[in-house]
Design an enzyme around this catalytic site. Structure first.
Site, PDB file in Angstrom:
ATOM      1  N   CYS A   4       0.814  -1.229   0.000  1.00  0.00           N
ATOM      2  CA  CYS A   4       0.000   0.000   0.000  1.00  0.00           C
ATOM      3  C   CYS A   4       0.845   1.274   0.000  1.00  0.00           C
ATOM      4  CB  CYS A   4      -0.970   0.004   1.170  1.00  0.00           C
ATOM      5  SG  CYS A   4      -2.034  -1.437   1.203  1.00  0.00           S
ATOM      6  N   HIS A  59      -2.766   7.126   2.510  1.00  0.00           N
ATOM      7  CA  HIS A  59      -3.276   5.881   1.938  1.00  0.00           C
ATOM      8  C   HIS A  59      -4.686   5.632   2.471  1.00  0.00           C
ATOM      9  CE1 HIS A  59      -4.015   1.820   0.925  1.00  0.00           C
ATOM     10  NE2 HIS A  59      -3.804   1.362   2.143  1.00  0.00           N
ATOM     11  N   ASN A  67     -10.209   0.086   0.252  1.00  0.00           N
ATOM     12  CA  ASN A  67      -8.743   0.138   0.220  1.00  0.00           C
ATOM     13  C   ASN A  67      -8.260  -0.509  -1.079  1.00  0.00           C
ATOM     14  OD1 ASN A  67      -6.006  -0.326   0.566  1.00  0.00           O
ATOM     15  ND2 ASN A  67      -6.174  -0.985   2.690  1.00  0.00           N
TER      16      ASN A  67
END
Ligand code: UT7
Length: 319
Positions: free
Chosen positions: A113, A246, A276
């Protein structure tokens, strides 16, 4: 002094939307639980026919169009992904072929990520050295492929998508500074601990996570890396126009903005409708806010990654 600057953004989401209600019909979960703990309402999920390079291609076409350039103008392609099309060649090489060009450098970068921020920092360094003039920096993921759809603790959290930026070399920043970090001793809190050997899966092909530990670590390192990159750039935190951490969980995002003393209005939130999307989350969020006219030329934007590895990092850019 040569700097790199974002001159175009683009993104792509596969058309199929899966709502929390759709998941609640299959898993022991509820829209209320998912929204309360994560802020997520829905995610986009790619068809089996769509690979990361396909999502990346659409995002790159849009970023190139926004930059007023064509793929032939690009001399560097970096794709951040943990869900590559193949073991090899890289998704960046497959993307290059789909863009219809050849010859330019193309490689993948794997920092889960944090991948987009790692890729942006890498491209920036190569451009500052005068080696490359125009780069495509991409985050593209099909995390739906590595989820155990029977595991409610992880299946509800992720989605698919791609985001891209075109970086161009010039004499004004651009990217002011980037900081990158990793702690490999934290491998156990977030991983897909599997591989292919002799035609068989060894280990697990599914994402495994200790959510609470990831949460705590994420909030701490997002706070630290924001302060570190602001100091490295010589820019005060209060002068940052937009914070794009993020997009993992709205509670992590809000806790980060609060710790940094940044008002909620300067926090970019897209996790509610994208979930996500790992390496794609930051460029997807950036593109959405640029196209909505919220992030404007001249704005100072902090981009932050955090994820498996454990990895984390931040870049501070003027748009
Ligand atoms: O890119 C980085 C990737 N990961 C992250 O950023 C994740 C970071 N962590 C988180 O976002 C949060 O830890 C989660 C959203 C994953 C979980 O929230 P939490 O407040 O830490 O909940 P929990 O794991 O402590 O679980 C609380 C309860 C448990 O039940 P018991 O043991 O209290 O009876 C879970 O079994 O919630 C249960 N639970 C669920 N219930 C309904 C876990 N997942 C679900 C679910 N629906 N989907």
């Amino acid at each position: 002094m040569i700097y790199s600057r974002i001159v175009g953004t683009g993104s792509y989401l596969p058309p199929r939307i899966v709502t929390n209600g759709d998941l609640a019909g299959k898993l022991e979960t509820s829209d209320a639980w998912i929204q309360e703990r994560t802020g997520i309402r829905q995610r986009h999920i790619a068809d089996e026919s769509q690979a990361s390079s396909d999502l990346a291609l659409e995002a790159c076409r849009r970023a190139l169009e926004a930059a007023g350039l064509t793929a032939a103008d690009i001399d560097l392609i970096i794709v951040a992904t943990s869900t590559p099309d193949y073991i090899f060649p890289s998704t960046a090489c497959l993307l290059q072929a789909k863009l219809g060009v050849k010859g330019c450098a193309a490689f993948d970068l794997q920092a889960v990520c944090s991948g987009f921020v790692y890729a942006l920092a890498t491209a920036d360094s190569l451009m500052k050295n005068g080696i490359y003039k125009r780069a495509l920096v991409v985050g593209a993921e099909v995390f739906s492929r590595i989820l155990d759809w029977n595991d409610r603790a992880t299946a509800v959290l992720f989605g698919d998508g791609a985001g891209a930026v075109v970086l161009a070399a010039g004499d004004k920043p651009g990217v002011h500074a980037s900081v990158l970090h990793a702690d490999g001793s934290q491998v156990g809190i977030l991983s897909v601990p599997g591989n292919v050997c002799g035609g068989k899966i060894v280990g697990s092909p599914f994402l495994q996570m200790h959510g609470k530990e990831v949460f705590k670590l994420a909030v701490r390192v997002l706070d630290e890396s924001a302060r570190e990159v602001a100091a490295a750039a010589g820019i005060r935190l209060e002068d940052v126009d937009w914070l794009i951490p993020h997009q993992a969980n709205v509670r992590i995002l809000e806790a980060t903005a609060k710790r940094l003393g940044l008002p909620r209005e300067r926090l970019v939130v897209t996790v509610d409708h994208h979930a996500n999307t790992s390496a794609a989350s930051v460029p997807l969020a950036l593109d959405e806010y640029v196209r909505a006219g919220k992030i404007k030329p001249g704005h100072k934007v902090m981009l932050q990654g955090v994820g498996g590895g454990f990895t984390w990092g931040a870049s501070l850019v003027t748009m």
